[in-house]
Design a protein around this motif. Sequence first.
Motif: not given
Lengths: 376, 376
Positions: A92-102, A138-140, A274-276, B132-139
Amino acid sequence: MSTTKLNVSRRIRATPYKSCVESHGVSGYSVVNHTVLPKGFRKTVEEDYWHLKKYVQIWDVGCQRQVAISGHDAAKLTQLMTPRDLTNATVGQCLYAPMVDEAGRMLNDPIILKLAEDCFWLSIADSDVLLWAKGLAVGMQLDVQIHEPDVWPLSIQGPLSDDLMEKVFGRVVRDIRFFRFKTLRFEDFDIIVARSGYSKQGGFELYLDKPERGAALWDALWTAGQEFNISPGSPNLIERVEGGLLSYGNEMNMENNPLECAMDQYCQLDGSIDFIGREALRLIQRTGPQQLIRGVIFNGEKCPPCQSPWPILRDGVMVGQVTTAIWSPRFENNIALGMLERNHWQAGTEVTVQVEDGSIRNGMVTDLPMIDHCTG
Amino acid sequence: MSTTKLNVSRRIRATPYKSCVESHGVSGYSVVNHTVLPKGFRKTVEEDYWHLKKYVQIWDVGCQRQVAISGHDAAKLTQLMTPRDLTNATVGQCLYAPMVDEAGRMLNDPIILKLAEDCFWLSIADSDVLLWAKGLAVGMQLDVQIHEPDVWPLSIQGPLSDDLMEKVFGRVVRDIRFFRFKTLRFEDFDIIVARSGYSKQGGFELYLDKPERGAALWDALWTAGQEFNISPGSPNLIERVEGGLLSYGNEMNMENNPLECAMDQYCQLDGSIDFIGREALRLIQRTGPQQLIRGVIFNGEKCPPCQSPWPILRDGVMVGQVTTAIWSPRFENNIALGMLERNHWQAGTEVTVQVEDGSIRNGMVTDLPMIDHCTG
């Protein structure tokens, strides 16, 4: 001017509210997530600004697409995608969340809706987060299902939002807390209603999952809104800049990290989650960001729209760039969002802005949001 | 009409050819990969069609963004992303390649440029393949670097392309074979030039990596093109439909697989290569696709643009949908691309099309490309 013609096709998707916005005389569009965002109606941006701050508006924000992540590993994957600590998030909660790469670079800044312990919707800004999530899964080899549901957000914004929403959904809407959602009944079906939205004037976002009922939902709100002077609208550039609301692709993109986007409060870097990208962000945190998103007020006549970043100079040296700018009738000045380098981001710092019409304007760095700090 | 106003901002990127297309009176845009695609100039689509088939045109296709994949595992990752066998691909080759997810669903259909044994550019259609490519590579913890280089394709298309290009780059351009590229000298820098492009009229794509020299490149080609009656242009809808050139987001999206997109020749399913989605595609191959992209010719007055799929009926039953349609001055009829169900896709099958203006038109299924099969 700031508009030019958009050629339409299937690739740039219409929303279920198409006939409604057309009947109100929509005059301009943007494109977000391969979907149109109606932007201009009969009011000017300034008229729209004053209206939004006083009454209530209905916005077609169907372009806010959802990335639905469900299944056994859904909570794990969602947490891997953001530095925001989701450990204590409740259904029931909304969370503003930055998403980042590795490397800790910004990929998007969605609002996460926690629908169940094993089901999340990411209500995204303009990038294909679905592909990032799927690539990771897919990768994990994670046990998740990821898809874009047939959901089309509609936004009610402005100080009279509660009055309007109560008329359509009943008193229960007043019990929805800020950044929380409830499932409410509309006619013969359920709809998720959140107290959220891309303005600082208060309001709701309605997550319609029956596109064939889009016009019925719009019409019910429109009819009920007559006594509150409802108007069709869209995210208002003046209000958004004053309020310090960022736009992915404008204020920040993959070249930026969340710390320079002033998102420290959404970055849990103590190692407890733990996050990427965690190690990359910890490294940046150690020295501090080299630049920061700030407000800028600058003088001269009404500025043109910012189509590509404008240099900000101090004593003739470039110390930052403006990414969004517009005339503010409240400040009777031009206002902007932009990145300022480390030793130049203090409120009150005097700068000049090189506007793309060739003019050079005198300006000053401000805190964000502007509206709280600069006019009290 | 098919156009409406586009609001511009930093988020929807301009290209290095902006001043050039503006000086030629560009009147419409589309948005691809968060970048503008100039679409309309002073000619009508029909005038533009005849011109493209006779002379030479210059197109701003900077929206064809590159996903650069390099490093030790670059070849492995690139192969994982497509059913097309890249084993024998050579440096200097361009390869049209469907990209699919774990369920065999279409994510994009880029042209892959093999720059080196460990470096590939994916010249993409409209979806964020980078994520997509980055997700696969990280995963999968692959040893690759993935980024979007500062590269802005410019396209020269039409039967006089060789003549024009020879004037600017010398005789060497004639030695570039179809779907091959060479690095050529322009003034004081190198530029990758491929014999490729989004038309069937022949031509080249120039991968400019010095955006500050965009206007210089455009101007050199424009000046040299005067004797060949050069015109500014863009992918032409009539020519593309006749030629059977598909558009990701229009003819196909994530709901489709490459076998129903008639991409069998790009799907190596014998188990000799390893890619994501292989088992899913083998399963589909076993029973054969349930629908197929085909041409449709239908009568009546000039049809409106196809903004959302139009039903195709046979004996009153829906057997497919049109995704792109336009009047063809050559066929003196409306022509379309669309998906037809299994027992209804044979050339010559009589159908009706429910156009979004409310009219019902008589039509016929055709092979693709239309231009070879229907008029000889």
